[in-house]
Scaffold this motif. Sequence first.
Motif, short mmCIF file in Angstrom:
data_model
loop_
_atom_site.label_atom_id
_atom_site.label_comp_id
_atom_site.label_asym_id
_atom_site.label_seq_id
_atom_site.Cartn_x
_atom_site.Cartn_y
_atom_site.Cartn_z
N TRP A 93 0.82 -1.22 0.00
CA TRP A 93 0.00 0.00 0.00
C TRP A 93 0.85 1.26 0.00
O TRP A 93 0.35 2.33 -0.30
N TRP A 94 2.12 1.15 0.36
CA TRP A 94 3.07 2.25 0.22
C TRP A 94 4.46 1.65 0.18
O TRP A 94 4.67 0.49 0.51
N SER A 114 -2.41 5.85 -2.50
CA SER A 114 -3.31 4.75 -2.12
C SER A 114 -4.62 5.29 -1.54
O SER A 114 -5.70 4.76 -1.84
N VAL A 115 -4.53 6.32 -0.72
CA VAL A 115 -5.76 6.91 -0.17
C VAL A 115 -6.62 7.47 -1.29
O VAL A 115 -7.85 7.27 -1.32
N GLU A 116 -6.01 8.16 -2.23
CA GLU A 116 -6.77 8.74 -3.36
C GLU A 116 -7.39 7.63 -4.21
O GLU A 116 -8.53 7.74 -4.67
N ARG A 117 -6.65 6.56 -4.42
CA ARG A 117 -7.16 5.44 -5.22
C ARG A 117 -8.34 4.76 -4.51
O ARG A 117 -9.35 4.45 -5.14
N LEU A 118 -8.21 4.55 -3.21
CA LEU A 118 -9.31 3.93 -2.47
C LEU A 118 -10.53 4.85 -2.41
O LEU A 118 -11.67 4.38 -2.43
N ALA A 119 -10.29 6.15 -2.35
CA ALA A 119 -11.41 7.10 -2.38
C ALA A 119 -12.17 6.99 -3.70
O ALA A 119 -13.40 7.07 -3.73
N LEU A 140 -3.16 1.26 6.97
CA LEU A 140 -3.74 2.23 6.04
C LEU A 140 -5.22 2.47 6.37
O LEU A 140 -5.69 3.61 6.36
N ALA A 141 -5.95 1.40 6.68
CA ALA A 141 -7.36 1.55 7.04
C ALA A 141 -7.51 2.41 8.29
O ALA A 141 -8.46 3.19 8.41
#
Length: 285
Positions: A93-94, A114-119, A140-141
């Motif tokens: 994830w990073w 990763s945050v942007e992709r999950l968003a 990450l969660a």
Amino acid sequence: TCLAEEPIATTRSMGNFLGGSELRLLCLHGFANAEDVMEKQMNAFEPSFCDFFGDVARFEFVDGTFCVDPHRVPGEVSVAFGKPSESREYFEWWRGHRLGQLDREYAHEGMEASVERLAQIWHEDGPFDGIVGFSQGAALASVIAMGVLKGDSRFHAFAESFRVLVAFSGWAVKAGPYADLFKLPSNHVPRPMSIHISAGDRVRDRGRRNSEELFKLFRESAEDGESLPVRVSSQWHDGAHVIPRPTEELKQLLSDIVLQRAKDSKERHCDVKPRHCLGAQHSEA
């Protein structure tokens, strides 16, 4: 190291498809794993997560954002799930994570991506009700959940529907773009949210101490702004650094969220069409 070929992955699903009331939970795997690996880890029991949670929850899986260099894939992963190859890739994830070094301070390169992709996945394939994470995926969660809890605008995409975090052997990141989330107070009062932290034996699970710290940080953050809707719980098991067997305690927690979601939906319906709700009896969650 490479980016996952598809910027937005179609989620793999595991759970009840016939009903409509179950929670949709996005599942984030550990370091040097993959979506199918986490699905197998959650199906390694009798009963499996899918069978145990029945119509309470549906689990949906996605690969990490970055491909892991084959030389960094742990031997036990290669033995259990296949050696790295063109057809057998593993993800993270990073960048920069080192196994067992959970307190190390470094840049956590790629975490924002990763945050942007999950968003985007949350928006296009969701909405989801929460996240189940293991190890690096749980870390990450936890970043996302803490961002939602504190009303950080970088996590606005998740805020509307985020109701639960289940973090298996996760930790609070010590550096990188989101480390301050775990340090700074907030007066934001979030929507009702449940945080469930779990890890294994103190000797066998390298993430146990960090998970205990994570539980404490979430509990303190929930108390900062008198945000009573936030419920923080923990459950420790006797295993190693693994996804544990599903438990009645977790099933009850998720069932309570299903009831609360139904109650919230009915109340929103009453706000829109009050004539239809005269005399309605609202169940208590």
